[in-house]
Design a protein around this motif. Structure first.
Motif, PDB file in Angstrom:
ATOM      1  N   ARG A  25      13.016  18.135  -3.655  1.00 25.71           N
ATOM      2  CA  ARG A  25      12.343  19.410  -3.610  1.00 25.71           C
ATOM      3  C   ARG A  25      12.628  20.321  -4.825  1.00 25.71           C
ATOM      4  NH1 ARG A  25      10.054  20.145   1.202  1.00 25.71           N
ATOM      5  NH2 ARG A  25      10.840  18.850   3.112  1.00 25.71           N
ATOM      6  N   ARG A  26      13.542  20.521  -5.350  1.00 26.81           N
ATOM      7  CA  ARG A  26      14.176  21.156  -6.474  1.00 26.81           C
ATOM      8  C   ARG A  26      13.180  21.040  -7.622  1.00 26.81           C
ATOM      9  NH1 ARG A  26      19.206  21.681  -5.537  1.00 26.81           N
ATOM     10  NH2 ARG A  26      19.695  20.028  -6.854  1.00 26.81           N
ATOM     11  N   LEU A  27      13.371  19.621  -7.958  1.00 28.21           N
ATOM     12  CA  LEU A  27      12.360  19.073  -9.187  1.00 28.21           C
ATOM     13  C   LEU A  27      10.958  19.517  -9.079  1.00 28.21           C
ATOM     14  CD1 LEU A  27      14.417  15.939  -9.865  1.00 28.21           C
ATOM     15  CD2 LEU A  27      14.711  17.987 -10.994  1.00 28.21           C
ATOM     16  N   ALA A  28      10.503  19.080  -7.809  1.00 24.04           N
ATOM     17  CA  ALA A  28       9.209  19.373  -7.653  1.00 24.04           C
ATOM     18  C   ALA A  28       8.596  20.807  -7.846  1.00 24.04           C
ATOM     19  CB  ALA A  28       8.597  19.002  -6.218  1.00 24.04           C
ATOM     20  N   ASP A  29       9.393  21.733  -7.275  1.00 25.98           N
ATOM     21  CA  ASP A  29       9.195  22.945  -7.375  1.00 25.98           C
ATOM     22  C   ASP A  29       9.558  23.448  -8.604  1.00 25.98           C
ATOM     23  OD1 ASP A  29       8.857  25.593  -5.965  1.00 25.98           O
ATOM     24  OD2 ASP A  29      10.620  26.227  -6.872  1.00 25.98           O
ATOM     25  N   GLY A  30      10.347  22.940  -9.535  1.00 25.13           N
ATOM     26  CA  GLY A  30      10.694  23.366 -10.998  1.00 25.13           C
ATOM     27  C   GLY A  30       9.604  22.884 -11.738  1.00 25.13           C
ATOM     28  N   LEU A  31       8.848  21.647 -11.384  1.00 28.26           N
ATOM     29  CA  LEU A  31       7.573  21.604 -12.165  1.00 28.26           C
ATOM     30  C   LEU A  31       6.690  22.626 -12.111  1.00 28.26           C
ATOM     31  CD1 LEU A  31       5.993  19.769 -14.172  1.00 28.26           C
ATOM     32  CD2 LEU A  31       5.290  18.278 -12.041  1.00 28.26           C
ATOM     33  N   PHE A  32       6.216  22.695 -10.730  1.00 28.58           N
ATOM     34  CA  PHE A  32       5.315  23.725 -10.159  1.00 28.58           C
ATOM     35  C   PHE A  32       5.536  25.217 -10.924  1.00 28.58           C
ATOM     36  CE2 PHE A  32       3.343  26.828  -7.284  1.00 28.58           C
ATOM     37  CZ  PHE A  32       1.969  26.161  -7.402  1.00 28.58           C
ATOM     38  N   ASN A  61      13.006  15.308   5.400  1.00 27.91           N
ATOM     39  CA  ASN A  61      14.117  14.711   5.245  1.00 27.91           C
ATOM     40  C   ASN A  61      14.148  14.471   3.504  1.00 27.91           C
ATOM     41  OD1 ASN A  61      15.131  14.643   7.908  1.00 27.91           O
ATOM     42  ND2 ASN A  61      13.548  13.000   8.364  1.00 27.91           N
ATOM     43  N   VAL A  62      12.997  15.038   2.894  1.00 30.64           N
ATOM     44  CA  VAL A  62      13.152  14.965   1.538  1.00 30.64           C
ATOM     45  C   VAL A  62      14.342  15.606   1.021  1.00 30.64           C
ATOM     46  CG1 VAL A  62      12.127  15.494  -0.834  1.00 30.64           C
ATOM     47  CG2 VAL A  62      10.665  14.690   1.350  1.00 30.64           C
ATOM     48  N   THR A  99       0.813  -1.158  -0.172  1.00 23.49           N
ATOM     49  CA  THR A  99      -0.090  -0.013   0.012  1.00 23.49           C
ATOM     50  C   THR A  99       0.854   1.301   0.176  1.00 23.49           C
ATOM     51  OG1 THR A  99      -1.911  -1.156   1.089  1.00 23.49           O
ATOM     52  CG2 THR A  99      -1.661   1.256   1.337  1.00 23.49           C
ATOM     53  N   LEU A 100       0.422   2.340  -0.853  1.00 21.70           N
ATOM     54  CA  LEU A 100       1.326   3.419  -0.934  1.00 21.70           C
ATOM     55  C   LEU A 100       0.514   4.503   0.172  1.00 21.70           C
ATOM     56  CD1 LEU A 100       3.300   5.417  -2.391  1.00 21.70           C
ATOM     57  CD2 LEU A 100       1.330   5.988  -3.639  1.00 21.70           C
ATOM     58  N   ARG A 101       1.630   4.857   1.105  1.00 22.31           N
ATOM     59  CA  ARG A 101       1.497   5.779   1.916  1.00 22.31           C
ATOM     60  C   ARG A 101       2.526   6.899   1.811  1.00 22.31           C
ATOM     61  NH1 ARG A 101      -2.330   4.181   5.375  1.00 22.31           N
ATOM     62  NH2 ARG A 101      -2.760   1.961   5.718  1.00 22.31           N
ATOM     63  N   CYS A 102       1.977   8.203   1.763  1.00 24.06           N
ATOM     64  CA  CYS A 102       2.911   9.203   1.444  1.00 24.06           C
ATOM     65  C   CYS A 102       2.773  10.278   2.558  1.00 24.06           C
ATOM     66  CB  CYS A 102       2.586   9.957   0.042  1.00 24.06           C
ATOM     67  SG  CYS A 102       2.660   8.934  -1.340  1.00 24.06           S
ATOM     68  N   ARG A 123       6.195   5.028   2.543  1.00 26.75           N
ATOM     69  CA  ARG A 123       6.297   4.325   3.975  1.00 26.75           C
ATOM     70  C   ARG A 123       7.744   3.736   3.984  1.00 26.75           C
ATOM     71  NH1 ARG A 123       1.622   0.424   5.632  1.00 26.75           N
ATOM     72  NH2 ARG A 123       2.450  -0.795   3.826  1.00 26.75           N
ATOM     73  N   THR A 124       8.345   3.253   2.852  1.00 28.33           N
ATOM     74  CA  THR A 124       9.657   2.543   3.130  1.00 28.33           C
ATOM     75  C   THR A 124      10.890   3.400   2.764  1.00 28.33           C
ATOM     76  OG1 THR A 124       9.476   2.000   0.487  1.00 28.33           O
ATOM     77  CG2 THR A 124       8.443   0.420   2.152  1.00 28.33           C
ATOM     78  N   GLY A 125      10.257   4.916   2.646  1.00 31.27           N
ATOM     79  CA  GLY A 125      11.513   5.823   2.433  1.00 31.27           C
ATOM     80  C   GLY A 125      12.156   6.348   1.105  1.00 31.27           C
ATOM     81  N   ASP A 126      11.043   5.312   0.306  1.00 27.74           N
ATOM     82  CA  ASP A 126      11.372   5.903  -1.170  1.00 27.74           C
ATOM     83  C   ASP A 126      11.160   7.509  -1.476  1.00 27.74           C
ATOM     84  OD1 ASP A 126       9.053   4.663  -0.658  1.00 27.74           O
ATOM     85  OD2 ASP A 126       8.793   4.463  -2.909  1.00 27.74           O
ATOM     86  N   GLU A 127      11.908   8.110  -2.498  1.00 27.34           N
ATOM     87  CA  GLU A 127      11.459   9.565  -2.664  1.00 27.34           C
ATOM     88  C   GLU A 127      10.410   9.412  -4.060  1.00 27.34           C
ATOM     89  OE1 GLU A 127      15.030  11.510  -3.602  1.00 27.34           O
ATOM     90  OE2 GLU A 127      16.218  10.079  -2.655  1.00 27.34           O
ATOM     91  N   LEU A 128       9.276  10.383  -3.726  1.00 23.43           N
ATOM     92  CA  LEU A 128       8.259  10.506  -4.581  1.00 23.43           C
ATOM     93  C   LEU A 128       7.863  11.879  -4.859  1.00 23.43           C
ATOM     94  CD1 LEU A 128       5.748   8.394  -2.559  1.00 23.43           C
ATOM     95  CD2 LEU A 128       7.131   7.495  -4.643  1.00 23.43           C
TER      96      LEU A 128
END
Length: 307
Positions: free
Chosen positions: A28-35, A22-23, A14-17, A156-161
């Motif tokens: 963070r930079r890629l997310a902000d760049g898209l926005f 700690n991201v 199950t995906l839990r975000c 939940r497993t610490g992977d970046e999304l």
């Protein structure tokens, strides 16, 4: 009113975000760049809502009639002015991209973050219908898509999304008809094949109704039904039709059922138990927690009298 949540089991986690301090800075930079790149650049498209798409979708869903009082959809052309059933708008305004503009997994990349976040999953969303103004066959509709947010998360497993939300509004000559918000999760590209998930015994038998107030409907998708929906929606995402891609790259045990297909089936289930099957819900919220696979039966549960 809203359709019920689709229930089922799967070995896929199950995906839990969650937002996290700690991201990594790059995420963070890629997310902000898209926005920043897309927030003030809505995509506006016009399309004639023709009856052929609705006919083909009904056939894909194994439904011989769109409504109880309409003719056999194999034989009769749906007349101009027929309301488009809830969720059926998903077969219009399909992606428009040349082959070399698609992602490696076949997905439309209109709202993708930059590399390495290239693996998209439809994670959920919500829809709100305007009372008294349904989209109808024969109308010219306008779809406007806006980016609402692009947020870095950790699983939940610490992977970046990166979680991306877009809002689509649909208008006809009378004004706003539908607001459709969609959440997409983008994972990092794979550097090696993902481990294969195999079915457990708990995946084989869907859950039974928990009490007498619930009614159920079972679904069993096939590679053919998934291919037909992919073709109808011009969706080239390989997880829905390429078994080798699923098993050898993504780690899925078989081709994956489309999230929008489950959504349409839930809305049809809700509509079928209404006294008037032309009924349109006020809204629906949904969330994908785990995949369903071709050849594996799953079950929807609906509360009686749930409005």
């Amino acid at each position: 009113t809203s359709a019920s949540q689709l229930l089922g089991t799967s070995t896929q986690q199950t995906l839990r975000c969650m937002a996290s301090a700690n991201v990594p800075a790059l995420t963070r930079r890629l997310a902000d760049g898209l926005f920043q790149r897309a927030k003030n650049a809505p995509i506006v498209r016009k399309q004639l809502l023709d009856p052929n798409q609705i006919q083909r979708l009904s056939l894909t869903l194994d439904r011989s009639r769109l409504y109880r009082d309409t003719g056999n959809i194999k034989e009769a052309v749906l007349p101009i002015g027929t309301p488009i059933a809830p969720g059926y708008h998903l077969v219009y305004f399909t992606p428009a991209a040349l082959p070399d503009e698609l992602g490696n997994d076949g997905t439309d990349v209109s709202y993708n973050p930059s590399n390495p976040f290239t693996r998209r999953m439809w994670a959920g969303g919500e829809m709100q219908w305007e009372k008294g103004n349904p989209l109808r066959i024969g109308q010219e509709a306008v779809e406007t898509t806006r980016l609402i947010s692009a947020e870095p998360k950790t699983g939940r497993t610490g992977d970046e999304l990166i979680v991306v939300r877009v809002e689509k509004t649909f208008e006809n000559s009378k004004g706003l008809a539908l607001v459709d918000k969609r959440d997409w999760v983008f994972r990092m590209e794979l550097t090696e094949p993902a481990p294969l998930t195999e079915a457990k015994e708990s995946d084989i038998e869907p859950p039974s109704p928990m009490n007498s107030s619930q009614i159920s409907r079972d679904f069993l998708q096939t590679p053919v039904s998934l291919f037909r929906l992919s073709a109808l929606t011009f969706n080239a995402h390989k997880i829905h039709y390429s078994r080798s891609w699923c098993r050898e790259v993504e780690g899925h045990r078989d081709v994956v059922v489309h999230g929008p297909l489950n959504l349409i089936n839930m809305l049809d289930f809700w509509r079928d138990v209404q006294e008037d099957d032309y009924s349109i819900p006020q809204s629906i919220k949904y969330r994908a927690t785990a995949p369903f696979y071709a050849g594996e039966r799953y079950r929807a549960l609906l509360e009686r009298g749930a409005g």
